[in-house]
Design a protein around this motif. Sequence first.
Motif, PDB file in Angstrom:
ATOM      1  N   GLU A  91      38.067  92.652 -24.254  1.00 11.63           N
ATOM      2  CA  GLU A  91      37.410  91.399 -23.512  1.00 11.63           C
ATOM      3  C   GLU A  91      35.858  91.649 -23.396  1.00 11.63           C
ATOM      4  OE1 GLU A  91      39.448  90.836 -20.029  1.00 11.63           O
ATOM      5  OE2 GLU A  91      41.268  91.165 -21.011  1.00 11.63           O
ATOM      6  N   PRO A 113      37.510  95.508 -20.024  1.00 11.73           N
ATOM      7  CA  PRO A 113      38.405  96.239 -21.035  1.00 11.73           C
ATOM      8  C   PRO A 113      37.903  96.062 -22.477  1.00 11.73           C
ATOM      9  CG  PRO A 113      39.734  94.878 -19.726  1.00 11.73           C
ATOM     10  CD  PRO A 113      38.546  94.655 -19.377  1.00 11.73           C
ATOM     11  N   TYR A 149      43.059  98.366 -10.748  1.00 11.47           N
ATOM     12  CA  TYR A 149      43.401  97.672 -11.846  1.00 11.47           C
ATOM     13  C   TYR A 149      45.105  97.711 -11.773  1.00 11.47           C
ATOM     14  CZ  TYR A 149      45.356  96.727 -16.571  1.00 11.47           C
ATOM     15  OH  TYR A 149      45.965  96.264 -17.609  1.00 11.47           O
ATOM     16  N   THR A 155      44.038 100.022 -22.572  1.00  6.62           N
ATOM     17  CA  THR A 155      45.166  99.433 -22.166  1.00  6.62           C
ATOM     18  C   THR A 155      44.808  98.194 -21.150  1.00  6.62           C
ATOM     19  OG1 THR A 155      45.399 101.154 -20.476  1.00  6.62           O
ATOM     20  CG2 THR A 155      46.803 101.430 -22.277  1.00  6.62           C
ATOM     21  N   ALA A 156      43.587  98.385 -20.601  1.00  4.63           N
ATOM     22  CA  ALA A 156      43.351  97.548 -19.321  1.00  4.63           C
ATOM     23  C   ALA A 156      43.337  96.138 -19.898  1.00  4.63           C
ATOM     24  CB  ALA A 156      42.130  97.949 -18.642  1.00  4.63           C
ATOM     25  N   ARG A 157      43.535  95.143 -19.089  1.00  2.33           N
ATOM     26  CA  ARG A 157      43.172  93.761 -19.295  1.00  2.33           C
ATOM     27  C   ARG A 157      42.487  93.250 -17.972  1.00  2.33           C
ATOM     28  NH1 ARG A 157      49.267  92.068 -21.011  1.00  2.33           N
ATOM     29  NH2 ARG A 157      49.532  94.130 -20.802  1.00  2.33           N
ATOM     30  N   TYR A 198      41.824 103.926 -21.197  1.00  2.00           N
ATOM     31  CA  TYR A 198      41.958 103.099 -19.965  1.00  2.00           C
ATOM     32  C   TYR A 198      41.395 101.959 -20.821  1.00  2.00           C
ATOM     33  CZ  TYR A 198      40.763 100.253 -16.240  1.00  2.00           C
ATOM     34  OH  TYR A 198      40.572  99.131 -15.280  1.00  2.00           O
ATOM     35  N   LEU A 199      40.350 101.773 -21.233  1.00  2.00           N
ATOM     36  CA  LEU A 199      39.761 100.634 -21.706  1.00  2.00           C
ATOM     37  C   LEU A 199      40.479  99.835 -22.846  1.00  2.00           C
ATOM     38  CD1 LEU A 199      35.724 101.445 -21.984  1.00  2.00           C
ATOM     39  CD2 LEU A 199      36.843  99.902 -20.244  1.00  2.00           C
ATOM     40  N   ARG A 202      48.619 108.723 -15.569  1.00  2.00           N
ATOM     41  CA  ARG A 202      48.425 108.294 -16.864  1.00  2.00           C
ATOM     42  C   ARG A 202      49.414 107.962 -17.613  1.00  2.00           C
ATOM     43  NH1 ARG A 202      44.995 104.557 -18.354  1.00  2.00           N
ATOM     44  NH2 ARG A 202      45.084 105.216 -20.668  1.00  2.00           N
ATOM     45  N   HIS A 218      52.323  99.809 -19.414  1.00  2.00           N
ATOM     46  CA  HIS A 218      51.572  99.095 -20.233  1.00  2.00           C
ATOM     47  C   HIS A 218      52.470  98.656 -21.407  1.00  2.00           C
ATOM     48  CE1 HIS A 218      48.171  97.476 -22.900  1.00  2.00           C
ATOM     49  NE2 HIS A 218      48.844  98.389 -23.993  1.00  2.00           N
TER      50      HIS A 218
END
Lengths: 146, 404
Positions: B254, B251, B394, A141-143, A138-139, B357, B364
């Motif tokens: 970031e 994420p 999300y 792919t997530a933005r 998840y981390l 998922r 994605h």
Amino acid sequence: MTRYLLGVNFEGGVVDTPMEEWKPEEITAHLDYYKALREELLASGERVQSEVLAGPDLAKIVTSDGRETFVTDGPFQEFKEWLAGYQIVDVESEERAIEIAAKLSAVPGPDGVPTQQPIQVRQVMDQAPVDIAEMEGYLQTARGRD
Amino acid sequence: MAGTDAPAAVEDLLRELAPQVLGILVRRYGDFDAAEDSVQEALVAAAVHWPRDGVPESPRGWLIQTASRRLIDQWRSDRSRRDRESLAAQERPAEVSDQDDSLLVLFMCCHPALTPASAIPLTLRAVGGLTTAEIANAFLVSEATMAQRIARAKRRIGASGGRFAMPPVEEQPERLRTVLHVLYLIFNEGYASSIGRELQRTELSAEAIRLTRMVHQQLPGDGEVAGLLALMLLIDARRPARTSATGELIPLAEQDRTLWDQGLIDEGVSLIEAAAGKGPLGQYRLQAAIAAVHDQAAHAEDTDWPQILALYGLLERVTDNPVVTLNRAVAAGMAEGPAAGLAVLDEVDERLSGHYRLAAVRAHLLEMAGELEAARELYRAAAGRTTNLVEQQYLTERAARLDV
């Protein structure tokens, strides 16, 4: 462990006779069945909470536009569609949640016939992915908020 | 030492001593179930008295004595037992062995007769020295419920004739795998919930690290034990950067990497390096290696995705977890472009059909490929099927963003 809410409406299953008209021993058998099930779930450490709700006659519907609060007795759903009670169980698998729901549905009614009340099985959501591999996925792919 | 003992220092000491004292009591009296209850009571008593009155000269001796007294009291009040076995046991010489049975207690708690869900609370109490209330709090159930689960787990061990001894040599690798799995799950519990409301659960991660460290100290030659410890440290190193001030998950790309705990990263990396050549590469060592590649990139753009892709390929061969394939698809997308990632997804299409998922990762990759319409539909579909709130928010947001 995963939490499930097992909810039951006033939908009586195959039983049409209201409980007031059951024989006393049928009511006793019905309640004893629930009691035994409650004790089983207590002993296994799976029971989190269970509640029986007061009837729709006492229900209120609340809405608000942020300034004023409106309280009404409606809109009127079918009596049978109101939630009658629920319990939350914390179990190892969905199979186990379904097994418990099946036991609830099989509670005896008049003449000892299982009422076959429909039981809603609803998973309580996790706060976040529960496994390192899933969380890392998840981390990756997530933005964030652009 | 007396007088000024901070509760936190006392707590650390108690947790370290808990499995040692339990080991001694079980050796002396032979009743794991009752001994575990008595040790728990002694720990609770110590947690009350020591910060106030000071730590006794021999803290271990104090706990052994207090727990033994409780155990014998309990036996005395238990008629059926008294008639059978206990009086003889009470007469045994009260030798205090110096042997540290912590590992043995851990092996006992991760008994094959238990499901992980029962082994976890028992391990936290018997080996971790946590109170039933603390464990109940961490798992959001009442103390009575948690006490029931622990009692049931102990009964099951007793019923399966668990002797207090290391399993036979031929069963030890399998048992160690169970132990590591339980520790991994305890860490997961803390890691997954370190966001939002359930802050108290982060303690579970710390506890998992402490216990894994203990196993590593006792079995330094085992590559998977070292790998699991490294994995936990490398993941935990990012904790300060992983959530925003408002508790939202940030994420990987970031996160403010200057907040990562360099000390933990260095320790994790040295553990993997030192484990090189110690047995076959297992899932924990491989997961740790992947975490290390992320942790060693000073900026997200510096991430060595081809290496991560290769490591996921290896990991896929040692686990049967389809989530690993999804992660490999993400890595392929980063290393070789979205088309390569989408091709990987086709391999698990059937197996994961309907899993949110799969839809989320495909969305994605499609978004990366510029296929915004298809991406939006899949984000929506994934949001409707997920069972965790963070991802649901999300995915819903992502779908809305593409909805121009």
